[in-house]
Enzyme design. Structure first.
Site, PDB file in Angstrom:
ATOM      1  N   ILE A  45       0.799  -1.229   0.000  1.00  0.00           N
ATOM      2  CA  ILE A  45       0.000   0.000   0.000  1.00  0.00           C
ATOM      3  C   ILE A  45       0.828   1.273   0.000  1.00  0.00           C
ATOM      4  O   ILE A  45       0.279   2.355  -0.122  1.00  0.00           O
ATOM      5  CB  ILE A  45      -0.998   0.037   1.179  1.00  0.00           C
ATOM      6  CG1 ILE A  45      -0.288  -0.110   2.529  1.00  0.00           C
ATOM      7  CG2 ILE A  45      -2.072  -1.012   1.013  1.00  0.00           C
ATOM      8  CD1 ILE A  45      -1.220   0.053   3.724  1.00  0.00           C
ATOM      9  N   GLY A  46       2.142   1.180   0.114  1.00  0.00           N
ATOM     10  CA  GLY A  46       2.901   2.420   0.057  1.00  0.00           C
ATOM     11  C   GLY A  46       4.377   2.250   0.297  1.00  0.00           C
ATOM     12  O   GLY A  46       4.845   1.198   0.732  1.00  0.00           O
ATOM     13  N   GLY A  48       7.876   4.689   1.656  1.00  0.00           N
ATOM     14  CA  GLY A  48       8.433   5.927   2.173  1.00  0.00           C
ATOM     15  C   GLY A  48       9.921   5.985   1.901  1.00  0.00           C
ATOM     16  O   GLY A  48      10.453   5.225   1.101  1.00  0.00           O
ATOM     17  N   ALA A  49      10.601   6.883   2.603  1.00  0.00           N
ATOM     18  CA  ALA A  49      12.021   7.119   2.351  1.00  0.00           C
ATOM     19  C   ALA A  49      12.881   5.907   2.679  1.00  0.00           C
ATOM     20  O   ALA A  49      13.864   5.631   2.006  1.00  0.00           O
ATOM     21  CB  ALA A  49      12.486   8.329   3.152  1.00  0.00           C
ATOM     22  N   VAL A  53       5.114  -0.278   3.182  1.00  0.00           N
ATOM     23  CA  VAL A  53       3.965  -0.642   4.003  1.00  0.00           C
ATOM     24  C   VAL A  53       3.080  -1.588   3.218  1.00  0.00           C
ATOM     25  O   VAL A  53       2.816  -1.367   2.033  1.00  0.00           O
ATOM     26  CB  VAL A  53       3.146   0.606   4.411  1.00  0.00           C
ATOM     27  CG1 VAL A  53       2.008   0.217   5.353  1.00  0.00           C
ATOM     28  CG2 VAL A  53       4.034   1.655   5.058  1.00  0.00           C
ATOM     29  N   ASP A 163       6.644  17.939  11.716  1.00  0.00           N
ATOM     30  CA  ASP A 163       6.540  17.587  10.296  1.00  0.00           C
ATOM     31  C   ASP A 163       5.092  17.322   9.900  1.00  0.00           C
ATOM     32  O   ASP A 163       4.807  16.385   9.161  1.00  0.00           O
ATOM     33  CB  ASP A 163       7.416  16.368   9.991  1.00  0.00           C
ATOM     34  CG  ASP A 163       7.667  16.183   8.499  1.00  0.00           C
ATOM     35  OD1 ASP A 163       7.561  17.176   7.748  1.00  0.00           O
ATOM     36  OD2 ASP A 163       7.962  15.051   8.073  1.00  0.00           O
TER      37      ASP A 163
END
Length: 372
Positions: A45-46, A48-49, A53, A163
Protein backbone atom coordinates in the site's frame (compact mmCIF):
# COMPACT_ATOMS: atom_id res chain seq x y z
CA UNK A 1 -14.46 10.52 20.23
CA UNK A 2 -17.71 12.32 20.76
CA UNK A 3 -19.03 14.97 18.40
CA UNK A 4 -21.91 17.37 18.51
CA UNK A 5 -22.95 16.76 14.93
CA UNK A 6 -22.94 14.00 12.35
CA UNK A 7 -19.50 13.54 10.83
CA UNK A 8 -18.77 13.82 7.11
CA UNK A 9 -17.56 10.87 5.08
CA UNK A 10 -15.11 10.45 2.24
CA UNK A 11 -16.70 9.50 -1.05
CA UNK A 12 -15.59 6.09 -2.22
CA UNK A 13 -13.16 5.95 0.67
CA UNK A 14 -12.72 2.19 0.41
CA UNK A 15 -11.56 2.40 -3.18
CA UNK A 16 -8.21 3.92 -2.22
CA UNK A 17 -6.11 1.61 -0.11
CA UNK A 18 -2.87 3.59 -0.22
CA UNK A 19 -2.19 5.09 3.18
CA UNK A 20 1.42 5.91 4.00
CA UNK A 21 2.44 6.12 0.40
CA UNK A 22 4.12 7.84 -2.46
CA UNK A 23 3.62 7.07 -6.11
CA UNK A 24 7.05 5.50 -6.50
CA UNK A 25 7.45 1.77 -6.99
CA UNK A 26 9.55 0.11 -4.28
CA UNK A 27 12.68 -1.85 -5.06
CA UNK A 28 12.14 -5.58 -5.50
CA UNK A 29 13.93 -6.55 -2.28
CA UNK A 30 11.54 -4.36 -0.30
CA UNK A 31 8.62 -6.55 -1.33
CA UNK A 32 9.91 -9.50 0.66
CA UNK A 33 7.86 -9.23 3.85
CA UNK A 34 8.98 -11.89 6.32
CA UNK A 35 5.84 -12.15 8.43
CA UNK A 36 5.07 -14.77 11.08
CA UNK A 37 2.41 -17.33 10.19
CA UNK A 38 -0.36 -15.49 12.06
CA UNK A 39 -0.11 -12.69 9.46
CA UNK A 40 -1.06 -12.97 5.80
CA UNK A 41 0.10 -10.24 3.43
CA UNK A 42 -2.73 -8.78 1.34
CA UNK A 43 -1.09 -6.13 -0.84
CA UNK A 44 1.49 -3.37 -0.93
CA UNK A 45 0.00 0.00 0.00
CA UNK A 46 2.90 2.42 0.06
CA UNK A 47 6.55 3.33 0.18
CA UNK A 48 8.43 5.93 2.17
CA UNK A 49 12.02 7.12 2.35
CA UNK A 50 13.37 4.06 4.12
CA UNK A 51 10.57 1.54 4.24
CA UNK A 52 7.45 0.08 2.68
CA UNK A 53 3.97 -0.64 4.00
CA UNK A 54 1.67 -3.55 3.25
CA UNK A 55 -1.86 -4.40 4.26
CA UNK A 56 -2.04 -7.72 6.07
CA UNK A 57 -4.56 -9.94 7.76
CA UNK A 58 -4.01 -10.89 11.39
CA UNK A 59 -5.51 -14.36 11.07
CA UNK A 60 -6.26 -15.08 14.77
CA UNK A 61 -8.37 -11.91 15.12
CA UNK A 62 -9.49 -11.43 11.52
CA UNK A 63 -8.29 -7.82 11.79
CA UNK A 64 -6.77 -6.09 8.77
CA UNK A 65 -3.65 -4.16 9.74
CA UNK A 66 -0.83 -2.17 8.19
CA UNK A 67 2.67 -3.62 8.51
CA UNK A 68 5.43 -1.05 8.13
CA UNK A 69 8.75 -2.59 7.12
CA UNK A 70 11.64 -0.26 7.90
CA UNK A 71 15.25 -0.79 6.86
CA UNK A 72 17.01 1.80 9.02
CA UNK A 73 20.54 0.41 9.13
CA UNK A 74 21.96 2.26 6.13
CA UNK A 75 22.29 5.51 8.05
CA UNK A 76 22.38 6.58 11.72
CA UNK A 77 19.65 9.18 11.11
CA UNK A 78 17.22 6.47 9.97
CA UNK A 79 18.03 4.47 13.10
CA UNK A 80 17.36 7.47 15.33
CA UNK A 81 14.07 8.25 13.62
CA UNK A 82 12.97 4.64 13.99
CA UNK A 83 13.81 4.63 17.70
CA UNK A 84 12.05 7.95 18.25
CA UNK A 85 8.92 6.88 16.42
CA UNK A 86 8.64 3.61 18.36
CA UNK A 87 9.10 5.32 21.73
CA UNK A 88 6.63 8.11 20.98
CA UNK A 89 3.88 5.96 19.48
CA UNK A 90 4.14 3.58 22.42
CA UNK A 91 3.72 6.53 24.76
CA UNK A 92 0.60 7.98 23.15
CA UNK A 93 -2.73 6.20 23.31
CA UNK A 94 -4.98 8.62 21.49
CA UNK A 95 -7.74 8.31 18.92
CA UNK A 96 -6.11 10.86 16.62
CA UNK A 97 -2.55 9.51 16.80
CA UNK A 98 -1.64 6.35 14.92
CA UNK A 99 -0.97 3.51 17.34
CA UNK A 100 1.44 0.59 17.35
CA UNK A 101 -0.42 -2.69 17.66
CA UNK A 102 2.71 -4.83 17.70
CA UNK A 103 6.37 -4.94 16.74
CA UNK A 104 7.46 -8.23 15.22
CA UNK A 105 10.68 -9.36 16.95
CA UNK A 106 13.50 -10.91 14.90
CA UNK A 107 14.77 -14.39 15.82
CA UNK A 108 18.08 -12.91 16.97
CA UNK A 109 20.20 -9.77 17.00
CA UNK A 110 22.26 -11.14 14.12
CA UNK A 111 19.12 -11.58 12.01
CA UNK A 112 17.81 -8.07 12.64
CA UNK A 113 17.87 -6.49 9.18
CA UNK A 114 14.43 -4.88 9.07
CA UNK A 115 11.99 -3.57 11.67
CA UNK A 116 8.34 -4.63 11.27
CA UNK A 117 5.81 -2.35 12.98
CA UNK A 118 2.14 -3.38 12.99
CA UNK A 119 -0.27 -0.44 12.99
CA UNK A 120 -3.91 0.35 12.39
CA UNK A 121 -4.85 0.11 8.72
CA UNK A 122 -6.00 3.46 7.36
CA UNK A 123 -7.42 3.75 3.88
CA UNK A 124 -5.87 6.93 2.57
CA UNK A 125 -4.27 10.21 3.64
CA UNK A 126 -5.26 13.85 3.48
CA UNK A 127 -2.83 14.57 0.62
CA UNK A 128 -4.66 12.12 -1.62
CA UNK A 129 -8.11 13.19 -0.50
CA UNK A 130 -7.43 16.88 -1.20
CA UNK A 131 -6.32 15.97 -4.71
CA UNK A 132 -9.14 13.53 -5.44
CA UNK A 133 -12.29 15.40 -4.42
CA UNK A 134 -13.57 18.79 -3.27
CA UNK A 135 -13.83 19.08 0.50
CA UNK A 136 -16.94 20.56 2.07
CA UNK A 137 -16.65 23.00 4.94
CA UNK A 138 -17.82 20.16 7.21
CA UNK A 139 -14.83 18.09 6.07
CA UNK A 140 -12.45 20.99 6.71
CA UNK A 141 -13.90 21.61 10.17
CA UNK A 142 -13.78 17.96 11.20
CA UNK A 143 -10.25 17.33 9.94
CA UNK A 144 -8.99 20.54 11.56
CA UNK A 145 -10.66 19.61 14.83
CA UNK A 146 -9.00 16.19 14.87
CA UNK A 147 -5.56 17.64 14.12
CA UNK A 148 -5.98 20.10 17.00
CA UNK A 149 -7.22 17.33 19.28
CA UNK A 150 -4.06 15.33 18.56
CA UNK A 151 -1.86 18.39 19.05
CA UNK A 152 -3.38 19.11 22.44
CA UNK A 153 -2.29 15.64 23.58
CA UNK A 154 1.17 15.87 22.01
CA UNK A 155 1.89 19.35 23.32
CA UNK A 156 0.65 18.50 26.82
CA UNK A 157 3.23 15.70 26.80
CA UNK A 158 5.95 18.17 25.82
CA UNK A 159 6.28 16.84 22.27
CA UNK A 160 6.42 18.87 19.05
CA UNK A 161 5.70 16.88 15.88
CA UNK A 162 7.64 19.25 13.54
CA UNK A 163 6.54 17.59 10.30
CA UNK A 164 2.79 18.00 10.01
CA UNK A 165 1.65 17.85 6.38
CA UNK A 166 -1.29 16.30 4.53
CA UNK A 167 0.55 13.06 3.69
CA UNK A 168 1.23 12.47 7.42
CA UNK A 169 -2.48 12.68 8.27
CA UNK A 170 -4.05 9.27 7.71
CA UNK A 171 -7.77 8.84 7.10
CA UNK A 172 -10.42 6.18 6.76
CA UNK A 173 -13.78 6.26 4.98
CA UNK A 174 -15.46 7.57 8.15
CA UNK A 175 -13.13 10.59 8.09
CA UNK A 176 -11.33 9.48 11.24
CA UNK A 177 -7.94 11.21 11.18
CA UNK A 178 -4.72 10.00 12.78
CA UNK A 179 -1.40 11.83 12.89
CA UNK A 180 1.53 9.67 11.78
CA UNK A 181 5.29 9.84 11.22
CA UNK A 182 6.93 11.04 14.43
CA UNK A 183 10.49 10.55 13.21
CA UNK A 184 11.32 14.27 13.42
CA UNK A 185 9.52 14.96 16.71
CA UNK A 186 11.33 16.72 19.56
CA UNK A 187 10.78 17.72 23.16
CA UNK A 188 9.61 21.29 23.74
CA UNK A 189 12.05 21.58 26.62
CA UNK A 190 15.57 20.25 26.65
CA UNK A 191 17.10 18.84 29.81
CA UNK A 192 17.82 21.63 32.26
CA UNK A 193 14.62 23.49 31.50
CA UNK A 194 15.94 25.48 28.54
CA UNK A 195 13.99 25.73 25.30
CA UNK A 196 15.07 23.18 22.72
CA UNK A 197 17.22 24.43 19.85
CA UNK A 198 16.11 23.86 16.31
CA UNK A 199 17.97 21.44 14.15
CA UNK A 200 18.69 22.78 10.68
CA UNK A 201 16.11 20.68 8.87
CA UNK A 202 12.60 20.35 10.18
CA UNK A 203 9.35 19.91 8.33
CA UNK A 204 8.62 19.84 4.65
CA UNK A 205 9.36 23.34 3.36
CA UNK A 206 5.80 24.28 2.36
CA UNK A 207 4.59 23.76 5.93
CA UNK A 208 7.55 25.24 7.81
CA UNK A 209 6.85 28.06 10.22
CA UNK A 210 8.66 31.36 9.59
CA UNK A 211 10.58 31.00 12.86
CA UNK A 212 12.23 27.89 11.40
CA UNK A 213 13.08 29.64 8.15
CA UNK A 214 14.36 32.77 9.91
CA UNK A 215 16.23 31.18 12.82
CA UNK A 216 14.29 32.40 15.84
CA UNK A 217 16.57 30.00 17.80
CA UNK A 218 14.09 28.26 20.03
CA UNK A 219 11.39 26.09 18.59
CA UNK A 220 8.07 25.75 20.32
CA UNK A 221 4.71 24.09 20.01
CA UNK A 222 3.68 27.00 17.79
CA UNK A 223 5.41 25.50 14.75
CA UNK A 224 2.80 22.72 14.66
CA UNK A 225 0.01 25.32 14.70
CA UNK A 226 1.54 27.09 11.71
CA UNK A 227 1.60 23.79 9.82
CA UNK A 228 -2.05 23.25 10.79
CA UNK A 229 -2.88 26.65 9.31
CA UNK A 230 -1.13 25.72 6.06
CA UNK A 231 -3.10 22.45 5.98
CA UNK A 232 -6.42 24.22 6.61
CA UNK A 233 -5.65 26.69 3.81
CA UNK A 234 -4.87 23.78 1.49
CA UNK A 235 -8.13 22.05 2.35
CA UNK A 236 -10.09 25.23 1.64
CA UNK A 237 -8.47 25.89 -1.74
CA UNK A 238 -7.24 22.43 -2.87
CA UNK A 239 -3.74 23.81 -3.36
CA UNK A 240 -0.74 24.56 -1.11
CA UNK A 241 -0.66 28.10 0.25
CA UNK A 242 3.14 28.50 0.33
CA UNK A 243 4.63 26.15 -2.32
CA UNK A 244 8.16 27.53 -2.15
CA UNK A 245 10.80 26.14 -4.50
CA UNK A 246 13.69 27.06 -2.22
CA UNK A 247 14.47 28.99 0.97
CA UNK A 248 14.18 32.44 -0.58
CA UNK A 249 10.99 31.75 -2.50
CA UNK A 250 9.44 30.26 0.64
CA UNK A 251 10.14 33.39 2.68
CA UNK A 252 8.92 35.59 -0.17
CA UNK A 253 5.65 33.66 -0.50
CA UNK A 254 4.98 33.95 3.24
CA UNK A 255 5.72 37.69 3.37
CA UNK A 256 3.75 38.37 0.19
CA UNK A 257 0.65 37.20 2.06
CA UNK A 258 1.38 38.11 5.69
CA UNK A 259 3.09 41.37 4.78
CA UNK A 260 6.35 42.84 6.04
CA UNK A 261 6.91 41.96 9.72
CA UNK A 262 6.25 44.66 12.31
CA UNK A 263 9.23 45.95 14.26
CA UNK A 264 8.10 43.88 17.23
CA UNK A 265 8.00 40.71 15.14
CA UNK A 266 11.24 41.62 13.35
CA UNK A 267 13.01 41.86 16.72
CA UNK A 268 12.31 38.15 17.32
CA UNK A 269 14.58 37.16 14.44
CA UNK A 270 17.96 36.29 15.96
CA UNK A 271 19.88 35.44 12.79
CA UNK A 272 21.77 38.48 11.48
CA UNK A 273 21.74 36.98 8.00
CA UNK A 274 17.96 36.51 8.09
CA UNK A 275 17.44 40.06 9.42
CA UNK A 276 19.58 41.44 6.61
CA UNK A 277 17.61 39.47 4.04
CA UNK A 278 14.24 40.71 5.37
CA UNK A 279 15.53 44.31 5.36
CA UNK A 280 16.55 43.92 1.71
CA UNK A 281 12.98 43.13 0.66
CA UNK A 282 10.55 45.87 -0.37
CA UNK A 283 7.69 46.72 1.97
CA UNK A 284 4.74 44.39 1.37
CA UNK A 285 1.21 44.99 2.68
CA UNK A 286 -0.78 42.16 4.19
CA UNK A 287 -3.19 40.33 1.87
CA UNK A 288 -6.70 39.66 3.13
CA UNK A 289 -7.38 35.98 3.73
CA UNK A 290 -10.97 36.69 2.71
CA UNK A 291 -9.69 37.74 -0.71
CA UNK A 292 -7.59 34.57 -0.95
CA UNK A 293 -10.41 32.29 0.19
CA UNK A 294 -13.64 33.99 -0.94
CA UNK A 295 -15.75 30.85 -0.39
CA UNK A 296 -14.51 30.27 3.17
CA UNK A 297 -16.71 31.08 6.16
CA UNK A 298 -15.86 34.01 8.45
CA UNK A 299 -14.97 31.52 11.21
CA UNK A 300 -12.57 29.67 8.90
CA UNK A 301 -10.90 32.96 7.95
CA UNK A 302 -10.58 34.00 11.59
CA UNK A 303 -8.97 30.70 12.60
CA UNK A 304 -6.59 30.91 9.64
CA UNK A 305 -5.53 34.38 10.78
CA UNK A 306 -4.79 33.07 14.26
CA UNK A 307 -2.91 29.98 13.03
CA UNK A 308 -0.88 31.78 10.36
CA UNK A 309 0.45 34.50 12.65
CA UNK A 310 4.07 35.43 11.91
CA UNK A 311 5.17 35.77 15.53
CA UNK A 312 4.97 32.39 17.33
CA UNK A 313 4.40 34.16 20.66
CA UNK A 314 1.14 35.57 19.27
CA UNK A 315 -0.02 32.41 17.48
CA UNK A 316 -3.03 30.54 18.83
CA UNK A 317 -2.34 27.34 20.82
CA UNK A 318 -3.95 23.96 20.19
CA UNK A 319 -6.01 24.22 23.36
CA UNK A 320 -7.21 27.71 22.44
CA UNK A 321 -7.97 26.66 18.86
CA UNK A 322 -10.16 23.80 20.08
CA UNK A 323 -12.45 26.46 21.59
CA UNK A 324 -12.64 28.42 18.34
CA UNK A 325 -16.10 28.79 16.75
CA UNK A 326 -14.88 27.11 13.54
CA UNK A 327 -14.68 23.72 15.30
CA UNK A 328 -17.46 24.38 17.84
CA UNK A 329 -19.65 21.62 16.36
CA UNK A 330 -17.10 19.03 17.52
CA UNK A 331 -15.55 20.65 20.59
CA UNK A 332 -16.09 18.76 23.84
CA UNK A 333 -13.64 19.71 26.59
CA UNK A 334 -14.41 16.49 28.47
CA UNK A 335 -13.35 14.41 25.44
CA UNK A 336 -10.12 16.15 24.48
CA UNK A 337 -7.57 14.37 26.67
CA UNK A 338 -4.07 15.43 27.51
CA UNK A 339 -1.18 12.98 27.77
CA UNK A 340 1.36 12.31 30.49
CA UNK A 341 4.67 14.16 30.09
CA UNK A 342 7.27 12.48 27.91
CA UNK A 343 10.79 12.59 29.40
CA UNK A 344 12.81 14.93 27.12
CA UNK A 345 15.73 12.50 26.91
CA UNK A 346 13.42 9.89 25.35
CA UNK A 347 12.06 12.31 22.76
CA UNK A 348 15.30 14.00 21.78
CA UNK A 349 17.13 10.68 21.82
CA UNK A 350 20.69 11.36 20.75
CA UNK A 351 19.52 14.28 18.59
CA UNK A 352 23.00 15.81 18.89
CA UNK A 353 24.83 12.51 18.44
CA UNK A 354 23.95 11.52 14.91
CA UNK A 355 27.47 10.24 14.43
CA UNK A 356 26.72 7.27 16.69
CA UNK A 357 27.87 4.05 15.14
CA UNK A 358 25.18 1.93 13.53
CA UNK A 359 26.02 -1.20 15.60
CA UNK A 360 25.30 0.78 18.79
CA UNK A 361 22.01 2.05 17.37
CA UNK A 362 21.13 -1.43 16.12
CA UNK A 363 21.53 -2.78 19.65
CA UNK A 364 19.20 -0.05 20.95
CA UNK A 365 16.61 -0.87 18.29
CA UNK A 366 16.89 -4.59 19.04
CA UNK A 367 16.24 -3.89 22.72
CA UNK A 368 13.26 -1.66 21.87
CA UNK A 369 11.77 -4.16 19.41
CA UNK A 370 11.96 -6.94 21.98
CA UNK A 371 10.55 -4.82 24.81
CA UNK A 372 7.28 -6.28 26.08
Amino acid sequence: MASATSTPTIADGNSNKESVATSRSPHTHDLNFELPEEYEMINLIGQGAYGVVCAALHKPSGLKVAVKKIHPFNHPVFCLRTLREIKLLRHFRHENIISILDILPPPSYQELEDVYIVQELMETDLYRVIRSQPLSDDHCQYFTYQILRALKAMHSAGVVHRDLKPSNLLLNANCDLKVADFGLARSTTAQGGNPGFMTEYVATRWYRAPEIMLSFREYSKAIDLWSTGCILAEMLSARPLFPGKDYHSQITLILNILGTPTMDDFSRIKSARARKYIKSLPFTPKVSFKALFPQASPDAIDLLEKLLTFNPDKRITAEEALKHPYVAAYHDASDEPTASPMPPNLVDLYCNKEDLEIPVLKALIFREVNFR
